[in-house]
Design an enzyme around this catalytic site. Sequence first.
Site, short mmCIF file in Angstrom:
data_model
loop_
_atom_site.label_atom_id
_atom_site.label_comp_id
_atom_site.label_asym_id
_atom_site.label_seq_id
_atom_site.Cartn_x
_atom_site.Cartn_y
_atom_site.Cartn_z
N THR A 185 24.23 -10.47 -70.17
CA THR A 185 25.07 -11.64 -70.42
C THR A 185 26.43 -11.14 -70.90
OG1 THR A 185 24.37 -11.74 -72.70
CG2 THR A 185 23.09 -13.04 -71.14
N GLU A 330 20.81 -16.19 -67.32
CA GLU A 330 19.39 -16.33 -67.63
C GLU A 330 18.65 -17.18 -66.61
OE1 GLU A 330 21.90 -16.57 -69.71
OE2 GLU A 330 21.41 -15.89 -71.74
N LYS A 438 33.53 -31.41 -83.32
CA LYS A 438 32.85 -32.42 -84.14
C LYS A 438 33.89 -33.12 -84.99
CE LYS A 438 28.35 -30.25 -84.28
NZ LYS A 438 28.37 -28.79 -84.29
N TRP A 443 30.65 -36.17 -81.58
CA TRP A 443 31.06 -35.07 -80.70
C TRP A 443 32.11 -35.53 -79.71
CZ3 TRP A 443 25.76 -32.47 -79.03
CH2 TRP A 443 25.20 -31.88 -80.17
#
Length: 538
Positions: A185, A330, A438, A443
């Site tokens: 990654t 992944e 936030k 959000w």
Amino acid sequence: MNSSMMQMPLLISSLLVHAERHHGDQEIVSRRVEGDVHRLTFRQLAQRARQLANALAALGIRSPDRVATLAWNGYRHMELYFAASGSGAVLHTLNPRLHPDQLLYIADHAEDRVLFFDLTFLPLVEEVAKRSTTLKTFVAMTTRDHMPDSSITDLQCYEDLLDAQPGDFAWPMLDENQAASMCYTSGTTGMPKGVVYSQRSTVLHTYAAALPDALNCSSGDVILPVVPMFHVNAWGLPYIACMVGAKLVFPGPALDGESLYNLIESEGVTLSAGVPTVWQSLLTCADQHDLAFTTMRRTVVGGAACPPAMLRRFQNRYDVEVLHAWGMTELSPLGTVCSLTGAQRTKPTQQREAMQAKQGRAVFGIDMKLVTDDGQELAWDGESVGNLLVRGPWVAAGYFRHEGTAPLIDGWFPTGDVARIDPQGFMQITDRSKDVIKSGGEWISSIDIENLAMSHEAVATAACIGVKHPKWDERPLLVVVRKADAHVSRETLLAFMDGKIAKWWMPDDVVFVDSIPLGATGKVQKNLLREQLAPIRA
Ligand code: AMP
């Protein structure tokens, strides 16, 4: 009761065997590091992959030794895909855009034994060779007459290795669950983590990704993977091309708009795939020179959100359909593709485009759900926003030699993405969880704000980050790169956005910059932006 079916393992080598038998004359065209355009057929590639498998054995490579590559998209890289994984070794694609320290960490962590590299990367390889404790053999992917002077002792020549070997090699009947390839990654925080794909997961991913409502590939296609082979196996396109018998066109190191355009036109590319930043430069080149795409009908855009403005430009101006896709290292990488259903295709343009801006529906094999921070499952109502979890036969259950960490939550992989899913199952990413803004306990989707800003004609790129606020916790700050020779002020841009999103989502300020930092896989590095800009705002 047992079935009466054969037990045939799903093997990567079978993809190449199939391509050779059934599509032997199909072409693989590569722009090489040496500068020229090279052509060979699947039949020739299969023969060279067998020679290479023999060469790997002669170098002492055994299953499951790691065979590393530092290379552009090209036929030699593809030969390595099959020779390494097909013979039971593990292909490890390294990302040349990483810092040498990170590369060294990854190569040693994976215990890479041999490194094959394109000449472009010689200085990087020399640096790694000096310090690696595991890499013993280095192979320059070129012919004898292009071999460079190098500080690496006993530097091997790729074509010499092949020439010394016969073209017969029996691909072994491997265990389908054994490791076939690996990719780390990009790790914006902490060290990169290794994801190991199996023979089986790769073949299943190939089947699913090729389907009509996924990437929709067939033997009639000419596929240009601009997405690098060093990042999640170029989204599986080299395998897909073998499965369906499509012609492949590899751009090598020439990723600028003009080179890509010329290759697309000269080779009759029908389908391409890449991240939005690459398409930005292709579209700029096409706009500037008033060009047309005469053969390209579809382009897959993924790796980062496809701005709706880019989608409209491709479709309305150039008649190239955008397939918005989402995935991650992944996930091998494909999770969702925004392929419209029959009913959606009949809707008015604006509705269709709004749908296509979403990341799309799960390809068969991927199961998704949305949960709150405390694990409560959320409805697919197109409004509830939560953490996206996935599972499936090509989703990672853990990381290589990372025993301490157990990423799964009750058998589900937490993607780190925040999303909503509509009642028809179309998923839309609103943020990376670490980038979410936030404000006042709610959000704000940075991607929605960026998409809106990028629909202004003077904006080339936009990134929205949260900056600390004494009352609201965080407030959005919009960072903008203007198009060359375009002018837009803070006030004009905010006025343009006003009324198109909720009042409390409106950025508190706009900062104009010359460029926005991108990571090794073409994603905006918001952590860097926050570091750079938040202190100035405080
Ligand atoms: P990587 O593992 O480096 O390929 O990065 C995967 C991450 O890229 C995902 O978890 C998403 O955050 C992001 N990503 C990939 N495709 C998209 C997309 N179409 N829209 C928004 N974000 C995306």
